[in-house]
Enzyme design. Structure first.
Site, PDB file in Angstrom:
ATOM      1  N   ILE A  18      25.268  92.960 104.917  1.00 41.20           N
ATOM      2  CA  ILE A  18      26.465  93.249 104.119  1.00 41.20           C
ATOM      3  C   ILE A  18      26.668  94.748 103.969  1.00 41.20           C
ATOM      4  O   ILE A  18      27.789  95.262 104.076  1.00 41.20           O
ATOM      5  CB  ILE A  18      26.344  92.569 102.742  1.00 41.20           C
ATOM      6  CG1 ILE A  18      26.499  91.043 102.894  1.00 41.20           C
ATOM      7  CG2 ILE A  18      27.368  93.128 101.764  1.00 41.20           C
ATOM      8  CD1 ILE A  18      26.145  90.270 101.643  1.00 41.20           C
ATOM      9  N   ASP A  37      18.632 103.500 102.743  1.00 39.27           N
ATOM     10  CA  ASP A  37      17.908 102.252 102.953  1.00 39.27           C
ATOM     11  C   ASP A  37      16.409 102.536 103.037  1.00 39.27           C
ATOM     12  O   ASP A  37      15.980 103.637 103.414  1.00 39.27           O
ATOM     13  CB  ASP A  37      18.378 101.581 104.245  1.00 39.27           C
ATOM     14  CG  ASP A  37      18.088 100.088 104.278  1.00 39.27           C
ATOM     15  OD1 ASP A  37      19.026  99.306 104.071  1.00 39.27           O
ATOM     16  OD2 ASP A  37      16.913  99.716 104.488  1.00 39.27           O
ATOM     17  N   ASN A  90      23.704  97.999  96.418  1.00 36.62           N
ATOM     18  CA  ASN A  90      23.628  96.792  97.238  1.00 36.62           C
ATOM     19  C   ASN A  90      22.207  96.293  97.473  1.00 36.62           C
ATOM     20  O   ASN A  90      22.014  95.264  98.104  1.00 36.62           O
ATOM     21  CB  ASN A  90      24.309  97.065  98.593  1.00 36.62           C
ATOM     22  CG  ASN A  90      24.317  95.859  99.496  1.00 36.62           C
ATOM     23  OD1 ASN A  90      24.763  94.779  99.116  1.00 36.62           O
ATOM     24  ND2 ASN A  90      23.801  96.024 100.703  1.00 36.62           N
ATOM     25  N   SER A 145      25.417  87.992  92.657  1.00 39.18           N
ATOM     26  CA  SER A 145      25.164  86.778  93.435  1.00 39.18           C
ATOM     27  C   SER A 145      25.687  85.594  92.639  1.00 39.18           C
ATOM     28  O   SER A 145      25.744  85.638  91.401  1.00 39.18           O
ATOM     29  CB  SER A 145      23.662  86.609  93.690  1.00 39.18           C
ATOM     30  OG  SER A 145      23.381  85.321  94.218  1.00 39.18           O
ATOM     31  N   TYR A 158      15.265  85.993  90.430  1.00 43.71           N
ATOM     32  CA  TYR A 158      16.432  86.471  91.172  1.00 43.71           C
ATOM     33  C   TYR A 158      17.705  86.164  90.388  1.00 43.71           C
ATOM     34  O   TYR A 158      18.574  87.038  90.212  1.00 43.71           O
ATOM     35  CB  TYR A 158      16.484  85.818  92.547  1.00 43.71           C
ATOM     36  CG  TYR A 158      17.641  86.270  93.398  1.00 43.71           C
ATOM     37  CD1 TYR A 158      17.583  87.486  94.075  1.00 43.71           C
ATOM     38  CD2 TYR A 158      18.786  85.491  93.532  1.00 43.71           C
ATOM     39  CE1 TYR A 158      18.650  87.910  94.866  1.00 43.71           C
ATOM     40  CE2 TYR A 158      19.855  85.906  94.314  1.00 43.71           C
ATOM     41  CZ  TYR A 158      19.778  87.128  94.976  1.00 43.71           C
ATOM     42  OH  TYR A 158      20.832  87.551  95.755  1.00 43.71           O
ATOM     43  N   LYS A 162      20.337  88.928  88.742  1.00 44.71           N
ATOM     44  CA  LYS A 162      21.737  89.013  89.146  1.00 44.71           C
ATOM     45  C   LYS A 162      22.678  88.726  87.968  1.00 44.71           C
ATOM     46  O   LYS A 162      23.780  89.286  87.904  1.00 44.71           O
ATOM     47  CB  LYS A 162      22.005  88.062  90.313  1.00 44.71           C
ATOM     48  CG  LYS A 162      21.313  88.482  91.609  1.00 44.71           C
ATOM     49  CD  LYS A 162      21.732  89.877  92.048  1.00 44.71           C
ATOM     50  CE  LYS A 162      21.154  90.252  93.397  1.00 44.71           C
ATOM     51  NZ  LYS A 162      21.600  91.601  93.860  1.00 44.71           N
ATOM     52  N   LEU A 192      26.490  84.553 106.347  1.00 49.63           N
ATOM     53  CA  LEU A 192      25.771  84.518 107.619  1.00 49.63           C
ATOM     54  C   LEU A 192      25.547  85.930 108.150  1.00 49.63           C
ATOM     55  O   LEU A 192      26.155  86.363 109.137  1.00 49.63           O
ATOM     56  CB  LEU A 192      26.528  83.675 108.642  1.00 49.63           C
ATOM     57  CG  LEU A 192      26.473  82.167 108.442  1.00 49.63           C
ATOM     58  CD1 LEU A 192      27.145  81.451 109.612  1.00 49.63           C
ATOM     59  CD2 LEU A 192      25.040  81.674 108.288  1.00 49.63           C
ATOM     60  N   THR A 193      24.664  86.655 107.478  1.00 47.01           N
ATOM     61  CA  THR A 193      24.202  87.930 108.006  1.00 47.01           C
ATOM     62  C   THR A 193      23.285  87.647 109.203  1.00 47.01           C
ATOM     63  O   THR A 193      22.829  86.510 109.391  1.00 47.01           O
ATOM     64  CB  THR A 193      23.413  88.696 106.937  1.00 47.01           C
ATOM     65  OG1 THR A 193      22.264  87.911 106.573  1.00 47.01           O
ATOM     66  CG2 THR A 193      24.267  88.941 105.703  1.00 47.01           C
TER      67      THR A 193
END
Length: 272
Positions: A18, A37, A90, A145, A158, A162, A192-193
């Site tokens: 993403i 990153d 992100n 999310s 998680y 979020k 669908l990464t």
């Protein structure tokens, strides 16, 4: 004029998936992008790809668990490009082996996910906001999310992290709106990464698609275009919102797909 012409954007967790989609789209629409990153080589390769296509980008290292590197990423962005207009928080982790139900969850994993998934959003925003105020405003976009809205059998940490991102988004929007800083979030469903395509069993993908209102899965660009919109002045009167980009997966009565199958079977058998 392109949609984010002359804006400077820091995008964390953006060497793939993403984040990479968003970086490409923002650069194409005129932004100067800093791709931060943990995978430094991947970030630098992504930036090189953007530059070869005529965009302006640089790749740097960030460890979202280490606030010092978040500070360094913000300072690098301002030093390199002179300002920061857009921050895309992100980075996000999940762990299906340790992030279990409330009774069985690994408590160290709870701490790790809350730190990486939630505190990193706080720190990135905390450090970028003064520079945005100096620049006359800005846009912060956080990756939340659908797990932040709904319960599940596992991934308690998680989901909690979020949910925190969703509400922190509202707090930032409320506290800094008068400074012309907007803060919004995007809540993806299953996207669908490349990593999802590699790692998810086709049967699992079929289950997800069964419960989507739309007859297909989302792609990374579906989130990237949403972030691009929130970064641009097209969304200048939108703040404090979390946009759910999930193909209608959570929209209807959860029994609807099963009931639809039941009705189709009944019609076939002449019962209705």
């Amino acid at each position: 004029m392109r949609r984010v012409e002359n804006k400077v954007a820091l995008l964390t967790g953006s060497a793939s998936g993403i984040g990479l989609s968003t970086a490409r789209l923002m650069a194409k629409e005129g932004a100067k992008v800093v791709i931060a990153d943990f995978n430094l080589e991947g970030a630098q390769q992504a930036a090189e790809e953007i530059r070869t296509q005529g965009g302006e980008a640089v790749g740097i290292f960030i460890d979202a668990a280490d606030s010092k590197t978040i500070e360094e990423a913000v300072e690098f962005t301002v030093h390199h490009y002179g300002k920061i207009n857009v921050l895309f928080n992100n980075v996000g982790l999940t762990n299906l082996q340790k992030d279990l139900d409330v009774v069985n969850i690994d408590l160290d994993e709870w701490d790790r996910l809350l730190n990486v998934n939630l505190k990193s959003v706080l720190m990135g925003s905390r450090l970028a906001i003064p520079h945005m105020i100096e620049a006359g405003g800005g846009s912060i976009i956080n990756t939340a999310s659908m797990a932040g809205f709904y319960g599940d059998a596992i991934r308690a940490a998680y989901g909690a992290s979020k949910a925190g991102v969703i509400n922190l988004t509202r707090y930032i929007a409320t506290q800094y709106g008068k400074n012309k800083i907007r803060c919004n979030a995007v809540a993806p469903g299953l996207i669908l990464t490349p990593a999802a395509k590699r790692n998810m069993d086709p049967e699992v993908l079929d289950i997800f698609e069964k419960y989507n209102a739309l007859p297909y899965h989302g792609e990374a660009d579906d989130i990237g275009y949403t972030v691009l919109f929130l970064a641009s002045d097209e969304s200048k009167f939108i703040t404090g919102q979390t946009i759910q980009v999930e193909g209608g997966h959570y929209m209807g009565n959860p029994s609807s797909p099963d009931f639809r199958e039941y009705m189709n079977k009944a019609k076939t058998e002449g019962q209705v």
